[in-house]
Design a protein around this motif. Structure first.
Motif, mmCIF file in Angstrom:
data_model
loop_
_atom_site.group_PDB
_atom_site.id
_atom_site.type_symbol
_atom_site.label_atom_id
_atom_site.label_comp_id
_atom_site.label_asym_id
_atom_site.label_seq_id
_atom_site.Cartn_x
_atom_site.Cartn_y
_atom_site.Cartn_z
ATOM 1 N N ASP A 55 2.614 -17.176 -15.310
ATOM 2 C CA ASP A 55 3.690 -16.595 -14.503
ATOM 3 C C ASP A 55 4.417 -15.581 -15.379
ATOM 4 O O ASP A 55 5.202 -15.957 -16.253
ATOM 5 C CB ASP A 55 4.626 -17.705 -14.015
ATOM 6 N N LEU A 56 4.142 -14.302 -15.161
ATOM 7 C CA LEU A 56 4.672 -13.241 -16.015
ATOM 8 C C LEU A 56 5.983 -12.696 -15.472
ATOM 9 O O LEU A 56 6.194 -12.652 -14.262
ATOM 10 C CB LEU A 56 3.651 -12.104 -16.116
ATOM 11 N N ASP A 57 6.847 -12.269 -16.367
ATOM 12 C CA ASP A 57 8.116 -11.668 -15.986
ATOM 13 C C ASP A 57 7.912 -10.157 -15.853
ATOM 14 O O ASP A 57 7.711 -9.463 -16.863
ATOM 15 C CB ASP A 57 9.171 -11.967 -17.053
ATOM 16 N N PRO A 58 7.959 -9.635 -14.626
ATOM 17 C CA PRO A 58 7.688 -8.200 -14.430
ATOM 18 C C PRO A 58 8.626 -7.286 -15.232
ATOM 19 O O PRO A 58 8.171 -6.303 -15.810
ATOM 20 C CB PRO A 58 7.887 -7.990 -12.927
ATOM 21 N N PHE A 63 8.191 -3.536 -15.555
ATOM 22 C CA PHE A 63 8.207 -3.333 -14.105
ATOM 23 C C PHE A 63 9.452 -3.973 -13.489
ATOM 24 O O PHE A 63 9.365 -4.949 -12.735
ATOM 25 C CB PHE A 63 6.941 -3.914 -13.460
ATOM 26 N N PRO A 64 10.654 -3.415 -13.777
ATOM 27 C CA PRO A 64 11.889 -4.023 -13.274
ATOM 28 C C PRO A 64 12.173 -3.738 -11.793
ATOM 29 O O PRO A 64 13.044 -4.365 -11.208
ATOM 30 C CB PRO A 64 12.966 -3.385 -14.153
ATOM 31 N N ILE A 65 11.445 -2.809 -11.204
ATOM 32 C CA ILE A 65 11.677 -2.416 -9.816
ATOM 33 C C ILE A 65 10.687 -3.148 -8.905
ATOM 34 O O ILE A 65 9.482 -3.111 -9.141
ATOM 35 C CB ILE A 65 11.493 -0.885 -9.639
ATOM 36 N N THR A 66 11.217 -3.809 -7.871
ATOM 37 C CA THR A 66 10.374 -4.422 -6.837
ATOM 38 C C THR A 66 10.794 -3.855 -5.491
ATOM 39 O O THR A 66 11.984 -3.838 -5.159
ATOM 40 C CB THR A 66 10.521 -5.955 -6.814
ATOM 41 N N VAL A 67 9.810 -3.381 -4.757
ATOM 42 C CA VAL A 67 10.056 -2.761 -3.453
ATOM 43 C C VAL A 67 9.139 -3.421 -2.431
ATOM 44 O O VAL A 67 7.985 -3.734 -2.731
ATOM 45 C CB VAL A 67 9.769 -1.242 -3.507
ATOM 46 N N PHE A 68 9.669 -3.622 -1.241
ATOM 47 C CA PHE A 68 8.837 -4.066 -0.124
ATOM 48 C C PHE A 68 8.632 -2.872 0.792
ATOM 49 O O PHE A 68 9.587 -2.184 1.151
ATOM 50 C CB PHE A 68 9.486 -5.241 0.618
ATOM 51 N N GLU A 93 -0.093 -1.462 -8.717
ATOM 52 C CA GLU A 93 1.317 -1.809 -8.515
ATOM 53 C C GLU A 93 1.555 -2.582 -7.219
ATOM 54 O O GLU A 93 2.587 -3.229 -7.063
ATOM 55 C CB GLU A 93 2.188 -0.545 -8.524
ATOM 56 N N VAL A 94 0.629 -2.511 -6.289
ATOM 57 C CA VAL A 94 0.737 -3.312 -5.062
ATOM 58 C C VAL A 94 0.282 -4.716 -5.429
ATOM 59 O O VAL A 94 -0.885 -4.963 -5.696
ATOM 60 C CB VAL A 94 -0.119 -2.737 -3.912
ATOM 61 N N ARG A 95 1.234 -5.642 -5.465
ATOM 62 C CA ARG A 95 0.949 -7.008 -5.910
ATOM 63 C C ARG A 95 0.622 -7.939 -4.763
ATOM 64 O O ARG A 95 -0.034 -8.949 -4.948
ATOM 65 C CB ARG A 95 2.130 -7.566 -6.719
ATOM 66 N N GLU A 96 1.109 -7.627 -3.566
ATOM 67 C CA GLU A 96 0.811 -8.433 -2.387
ATOM 68 C C GLU A 96 0.652 -7.507 -1.197
ATOM 69 O O GLU A 96 1.319 -6.480 -1.110
ATOM 70 C CB GLU A 96 1.936 -9.434 -2.090
ATOM 71 N N LYS A 109 4.239 -5.816 -1.323
ATOM 72 C CA LYS A 109 5.161 -6.020 -2.445
ATOM 73 C C LYS A 109 4.656 -5.133 -3.568
ATOM 74 O O LYS A 109 3.501 -5.250 -4.000
ATOM 75 C CB LYS A 109 5.178 -7.481 -2.882
ATOM 76 N N ILE A 110 5.530 -4.240 -4.014
ATOM 77 C CA ILE A 110 5.155 -3.242 -5.006
ATOM 78 C C ILE A 110 6.088 -3.354 -6.200
ATOM 79 O O ILE A 110 7.305 -3.490 -6.034
ATOM 80 C CB ILE A 110 5.257 -1.819 -4.408
ATOM 81 N N VAL A 111 5.538 -3.301 -7.405
ATOM 82 C CA VAL A 111 6.355 -3.259 -8.616
ATOM 83 C C VAL A 111 6.207 -1.879 -9.247
ATOM 84 O O VAL A 111 5.173 -1.231 -9.110
ATOM 85 C CB VAL A 111 5.972 -4.368 -9.630
ATOM 86 N N ALA A 112 7.277 -1.456 -9.910
ATOM 87 C CA ALA A 112 7.252 -0.135 -10.538
ATOM 88 C C ALA A 112 8.122 -0.134 -11.792
ATOM 89 O O ALA A 112 9.045 -0.934 -11.918
ATOM 90 C CB ALA A 112 7.745 0.932 -9.558
ATOM 91 N N ALA A 113 7.811 0.792 -12.680
ATOM 92 C CA ALA A 113 8.567 0.927 -13.927
ATOM 93 C C ALA A 113 9.959 1.503 -13.671
ATOM 94 O O ALA A 113 10.919 1.160 -14.359
ATOM 95 C CB ALA A 113 7.808 1.801 -14.915
#
Length: 154
Positions: A55-58, A63-68, A93-96, A109-113
């Motif tokens: 379980d990694l910490d984004p 990757f501190p930004i999470t967008v739906f 970056e699309v995680r789900e 669910k997208i993560v970004a720098a």
């Protein structure tokens, strides 16, 4: 596959700590190590246990930004749905990606720098993708709960 009390205990414990040794697991469920390992292998083979992951910490990994992103497609023909799923599967970056019923076809669910990186993903990968009619996004402010897995009831 029907799960008895011991199977559910095994699943619950491994979901909480996938690095638990078989000896510790066996002790906690009241078995000796060999039958416990046989049960774990049977649960894996049946597909109840799909894998073991860290379980990694984004944010700590950049990757501190999470967008739906809510995506609507022009066509819901199976080949168009599958094509979109293949398209987003190639975007790291699309995680789900979940297909929905109703007005929205998919939620991603997208993560970004940073916001600039997210905008680049949006404008180069999502909005110009074939068959995409619209993309609506929501930036997360904070996460009150993030728990993987499913509730396992003894």
């Amino acid at each position: 596959m029907a799960f008895d009390r011991i199977d559910r205990q095994i699943l619950k414990l491994l979901q909480e700590d996938g690095r638990m040794t078989n000896v510790d697991l066996a002790e906690r469920v009241g078995l000796t190590a060999p039958p416990c390992l046989r049960r774990v292998r049977a649960l894996e083979e049946a597909g109840a246990i799909r894998g073991y992951h860290a379980d990694l910490d984004p944010a700590r990994l950049g990757f501190p930004i999470t967008v739906f992103a809510m995506v609507s497609l022009r066509s819901q023909a199976e080949r168009d749905l599958a094509s979109f799923e293949d398209h987003v599967a190639a975007i790291p970056e699309v995680r789900e990606c979940h297909m929905l019923n109703g007005e929205i076809d998919f939620i991603l669910k997208i993560v970004a720098a940073d916001l600039e990186s997210f905008q680049r993903i949006l404008t180069t990968h999502l909005t110009p993708a074939p068959n995409v009619a619209s993309v609506k996004t929501s930036l997360t402010i904070r996460t009150a709960k993030s728990q993987s897995g499913v509730p396992v009831i003894d």
